[in-house]
Motif scaffolding. Structure first.
Motif, PDB file in Angstrom:
ATOM      1  N   VAL A 221      -3.728   7.319  -3.559  1.00 52.26           N
ATOM      2  CA  VAL A 221      -4.415   8.074  -3.119  1.00 52.26           C
ATOM      3  C   VAL A 221      -5.805   8.219  -2.530  1.00 52.26           C
ATOM      4  O   VAL A 221      -6.047   8.655  -1.451  1.00 52.26           O
ATOM      5  CB  VAL A 221      -4.966   9.312  -4.366  1.00 52.26           C
ATOM      6  N   PRO A 222      -5.947   7.256  -3.256  1.00 50.31           N
ATOM      7  CA  PRO A 222      -8.013   6.530  -2.555  1.00 50.31           C
ATOM      8  C   PRO A 222      -7.664   5.660  -1.306  1.00 50.31           C
ATOM      9  O   PRO A 222      -8.388   5.409  -0.882  1.00 50.31           O
ATOM     10  CB  PRO A 222      -8.300   5.511  -3.775  1.00 50.31           C
TER      11      PRO A 222
ATOM     12  N   ILE B 217     -18.570   5.802  12.216  1.00 49.04           N
ATOM     13  CA  ILE B 217     -17.887   6.381  12.363  1.00 49.04           C
ATOM     14  C   ILE B 217     -16.901   5.585  10.916  1.00 49.04           C
ATOM     15  O   ILE B 217     -16.714   4.578  11.362  1.00 49.04           O
ATOM     16  CB  ILE B 217     -16.639   5.756  14.337  1.00 49.04           C
ATOM     17  N   PRO B 218     -16.052   6.360  10.327  1.00 51.25           N
ATOM     18  CA  PRO B 218     -15.039   5.912   9.733  1.00 51.25           C
ATOM     19  C   PRO B 218     -14.263   5.380  10.021  1.00 51.25           C
ATOM     20  O   PRO B 218     -13.528   6.547  10.929  1.00 51.25           O
ATOM     21  CB  PRO B 218     -14.871   6.876   8.213  1.00 51.25           C
ATOM     22  N   ALA B 219     -12.864   5.036   9.718  1.00 51.87           N
ATOM     23  CA  ALA B 219     -11.853   4.610   9.749  1.00 51.87           C
ATOM     24  C   ALA B 219     -10.886   4.694   8.330  1.00 51.87           C
ATOM     25  O   ALA B 219     -10.941   3.482   7.843  1.00 51.87           O
ATOM     26  CB  ALA B 219     -11.151   3.051  10.786  1.00 51.87           C
ATOM     27  N   THR B 220      -9.820   5.997   8.422  1.00 50.74           N
ATOM     28  CA  THR B 220      -9.462   6.361   7.080  1.00 50.74           C
ATOM     29  C   THR B 220      -8.019   5.150   7.432  1.00 50.74           C
ATOM     30  O   THR B 220      -7.460   5.473   8.420  1.00 50.74           O
ATOM     31  CB  THR B 220      -9.046   7.363   6.291  1.00 50.74           C
ATOM     32  N   LEU B 221      -6.995   5.596   6.775  1.00 48.66           N
ATOM     33  CA  LEU B 221      -5.923   4.273   7.183  1.00 48.66           C
ATOM     34  C   LEU B 221      -4.700   6.077   7.279  1.00 48.66           C
ATOM     35  O   LEU B 221      -3.986   4.921   8.698  1.00 48.66           O
ATOM     36  CB  LEU B 221      -4.858   4.639   5.399  1.00 48.66           C
ATOM     37  N   PRO B 222      -5.120   7.035   7.205  1.00 46.29           N
ATOM     38  CA  PRO B 222      -4.138   7.659   8.105  1.00 46.29           C
ATOM     39  C   PRO B 222      -4.573   8.694   9.442  1.00 46.29           C
ATOM     40  O   PRO B 222      -4.336   9.138  10.204  1.00 46.29           O
ATOM     41  CB  PRO B 222      -3.530   8.860   7.221  1.00 46.29           C
ATOM     42  N   SER B 223      -6.144   8.059   9.904  1.00 50.80           N
ATOM     43  CA  SER B 223      -6.912   8.938  10.988  1.00 50.80           C
ATOM     44  C   SER B 223      -6.395   8.179  12.323  1.00 50.80           C
ATOM     45  O   SER B 223      -6.585   9.229  13.262  1.00 50.80           O
ATOM     46  CB  SER B 223      -8.240   8.689  10.649  1.00 50.80           C
TER      47      SER B 223
ATOM     48  N   LEU C 219       5.438   5.355   0.376  1.00 55.14           N
ATOM     49  CA  LEU C 219       5.317   6.537  -1.132  1.00 55.14           C
ATOM     50  C   LEU C 219       6.843   6.526  -1.299  1.00 55.14           C
ATOM     51  O   LEU C 219       6.869   6.492  -2.633  1.00 55.14           O
ATOM     52  CB  LEU C 219       4.680   7.186  -0.355  1.00 55.14           C
ATOM     53  N   LEU C 220       7.650   6.760  -0.462  1.00 53.97           N
ATOM     54  CA  LEU C 220       9.181   6.625  -0.377  1.00 53.97           C
ATOM     55  C   LEU C 220       9.407   5.519  -1.701  1.00 53.97           C
ATOM     56  O   LEU C 220      10.260   5.781  -2.741  1.00 53.97           O
ATOM     57  CB  LEU C 220      10.129   6.563   0.401  1.00 53.97           C
ATOM     58  N   VAL C 221       9.220   4.386  -1.745  1.00 57.53           N
ATOM     59  CA  VAL C 221       9.413   3.299  -2.077  1.00 57.53           C
ATOM     60  C   VAL C 221       9.074   3.695  -3.909  1.00 57.53           C
ATOM     61  O   VAL C 221      10.261   3.381  -4.911  1.00 57.53           O
ATOM     62  CB  VAL C 221       9.213   1.945  -1.309  1.00 57.53           C
ATOM     63  N   SER C 222       8.139   3.971  -3.951  1.00 59.15           N
ATOM     64  CA  SER C 222       7.771   3.719  -5.187  1.00 59.15           C
ATOM     65  C   SER C 222       7.592   4.804  -6.005  1.00 59.15           C
ATOM     66  O   SER C 222       8.352   4.397  -7.354  1.00 59.15           O
ATOM     67  CB  SER C 222       6.013   3.592  -5.211  1.00 59.15           C
ATOM     68  N   LEU C 223       8.330   5.976  -5.683  1.00 56.34           N
ATOM     69  CA  LEU C 223       8.445   6.906  -5.686  1.00 56.34           C
ATOM     70  C   LEU C 223      10.338   6.821  -6.209  1.00 56.34           C
ATOM     71  O   LEU C 223      10.779   7.500  -7.158  1.00 56.34           O
ATOM     72  CB  LEU C 223       8.950   8.311  -4.861  1.00 56.34           C
TER      73      LEU C 223
ATOM     74  N   CYS D 194      -9.303  -0.771  -1.730  1.00 50.83           N
ATOM     75  CA  CYS D 194      -7.569  -0.266  -2.586  1.00 50.83           C
ATOM     76  C   CYS D 194      -6.515  -0.741  -1.927  1.00 50.83           C
ATOM     77  O   CYS D 194      -5.356  -0.614  -2.743  1.00 50.83           O
ATOM     78  CB  CYS D 194      -8.190   1.124  -2.318  1.00 50.83           C
ATOM     79  N   LEU D 195      -6.806  -0.541  -0.683  1.00 49.99           N
ATOM     80  CA  LEU D 195      -5.803  -1.537   0.528  1.00 49.99           C
ATOM     81  C   LEU D 195      -4.506  -3.009   0.122  1.00 49.99           C
ATOM     82  O   LEU D 195      -3.253  -3.151  -0.137  1.00 49.99           O
ATOM     83  CB  LEU D 195      -5.877  -1.131   1.547  1.00 49.99           C
ATOM     84  N   VAL D 196      -5.897  -4.183  -0.372  1.00 47.33           N
ATOM     85  CA  VAL D 196      -5.360  -4.707  -0.543  1.00 47.33           C
ATOM     86  C   VAL D 196      -5.179  -5.187  -1.968  1.00 47.33           C
ATOM     87  O   VAL D 196      -3.494  -6.001  -1.801  1.00 47.33           O
ATOM     88  CB  VAL D 196      -6.176  -5.599  -0.399  1.00 47.33           C
ATOM     89  N   ILE D 197      -5.118  -4.689  -2.256  1.00 46.58           N
ATOM     90  CA  ILE D 197      -4.693  -4.553  -4.357  1.00 46.58           C
ATOM     91  C   ILE D 197      -3.010  -3.387  -3.845  1.00 46.58           C
ATOM     92  O   ILE D 197      -2.565  -3.878  -4.653  1.00 46.58           O
ATOM     93  CB  ILE D 197      -5.583  -3.490  -4.939  1.00 46.58           C
TER      94      ILE D 197
END
Length: 425
Positions: free
Chosen positions: A57-58, A74-80, A105-109, A170-173
């Motif tokens: 999520v974060p 200008i921010p850049a998020t992962l899905p932007s 996400l599907l692998v974790s689920l 968060c992405l690195v972790i």
């Protein structure tokens, strides 16, 4: 682990035994891991999967980086990048979203689903969860995205100031946890927990009267005696259970085949299609850069040349290898393996198996160029002053990446060794 089994990589009949704590047993002929040694810790895998879902999520909400361009933050998020490309390049946008968000996400689920299935004794949930885990773990590409983000930062550093956002931490972790989860999870263990192989009466017929056991942790194993070699046994590709030949698996009820049906035909089809698309992928512009009204269209090769001229040789080498060398090498390598299979080449089986594994591992890194494009589109979008958009070559390149990965997934590696078995009998 005293039962006989066939190697899923080369179909050799062997007799593994329980490895020491933390060790695994490998096939003596093709080095495929037969089973993971040590104790099974489902609770640890469950904790890692939960941690991945929490960080998901974060990672997608908070900005990975923020740049100051012409006084604007200008921010850049992962899905932007996906959202920026969705209107004009929906296919490319979906591929980027699938590799950077949907597949992880599907692998974790799926890990959560498999453990829930074991607890509530739900066979359908277990089978579907393990299918998702097996099929999609190679499509989870946070590591490729992180390298692409670093390349994008080097590209924009001459135009803007760069600030690291909380989403990047968060992405690195999340990447560390996802890598740990993929390496720890073994679908075989889940199937063994569901229904151990030794509990099946048909498995008693596959026990050898004599023969050596497999040694552990990369040590060579010995094939079974000739009596076991002549038994009608087959390996299930779904639950990896070796059993007496029948139409369906006695544990997971999946159809059984000595080899994947039409494996060579499907692989050739994907490979030929990828070969067709690789020409427009390299000849058409993959990116269009607008700087103060000047339009610059770059193919993959001209983009690499531009990076060299601007003293970014390291990045140029990475892009050249990932976007030009790797796709071409995958096509040529897979074509060589297929030709050797069809012409029944009688030598260098192990070398072809190693080449197949290298192609399988390196395939995902070709997506790097598409990730870079999605990040650049997010960061540099200032209209006529400074703008970055994908070119038509990006679509063809995305098709090449998908087709080559599907070609590798559809090839049955046991076909590489069929002629070897005929030669040694």
């Amino acid at each position: 682990m005293s039962m006989a089994r066939r190697c899923p990589g080369c179909d050799l009949s062997i007799m593994p035994h329980a490895a020491p704590r933390g060790k695994s047993a490998y096939c003596p002929r093709c080095s495929t891991r037969l089973y993971r040694g040590g104790k099974c810790r489902f609770n640890g895998e469950l904790a890692i999967a939960f941690a991945c879902l929490i960080l998901f999520v974060p990672t997608h909400i908070f900005p990975l980086i923020t740049i100051r361009l012409f006084g604007v933050m200008i921010p850049a998020t992962l899905p932007s990048g996906t959202f920026s490309l969705a209107s004009d390049f929906p296919a490319v946008a979906f591929l980027i979203l699938f590799c950077s968000s949907i597949a992880p996400l599907l692998v974790s689920l799926s890990v959560l689903g498999a453990q829930l299935a074991l607890k509530v004794k739900n066979f359908s949930l277990l089978k579907s969860s393990l299918w998702v885990l097996t099929r999609l773990k190679h499509w989870a590409m946070y590591d490729v995205f992180l390298v692409s983000l670093a390349i994008s930062c080097f590209k924009v550093q001459d135009y803007a100031d760069i600030y690291v956002g909380p989403g990047l931490y968060c992405l690195v972790i999340l990447q560390v946890l996802m890598s740990l989860l993929i390496t720890r999870v073994s679908p075989n263990r889940y199937w063994e927990s569901w229904q151990p192989e030794k509990d099946h009466p048909t498995f008693k017929t596959l026990r050898p009267l004599a023969g050596e056991r497999a040694k552990s942790d990369n040590e060579c194993t010995n094939p079974l005696n000739n009596q076991l070699q002549t038994l009608e046994e087959i390996h299930c590709e779904t639950c990896h259970m070796t059993q007496a030949y029948s139409s369906h698996c006695i544990r997971c009820d999946s159809p059984l085949h000595h080899r994947k049906p039409r494996s060579i035909q499907r692989t050739w089809a994907f490979l030929i299609a990828a070969t067709v698309f690789i020409f427009p992928a390299n000849l058409y512009p993959i990116s269009i850069f607008l700087n103060n009204g000047k339009r610059a269209e770059d193919t993959i090769f001209s983009g690499v040349a531009h990076l060299i001229k601007t003293d970014m040789t390291g990045i140029a080498i990475i892009i050249f290898v990932a976007s030009i060398v790797v796709p071409v090498a995958k096509i040529l390598g897979m074509a060589y393996i297929l030709i050797c299979i069809q012409f029944k080449r009688r030598v260098y089986h192990k070398q072809r198996m190693h080449a197949f594994r290298v192609i399988q591992w390196v395939g995902k890194w070709s997506v790097m160029d598409l990730f870079v494009i999605s990040i650049m589109v997010t960061l540099i979008d200032r209209g006529q002053i400074l703008d970055f958009t994908p070119g038509p070559g990006a679509i063809a390149f995305g098709v090449v990446v998908v087709l080559t990965m599907l070609a590798v997934e559809n090839l049955d590696s046991r076909l590489i060794w069929d002629n070897y078995e005929q030669r040694t009998k």
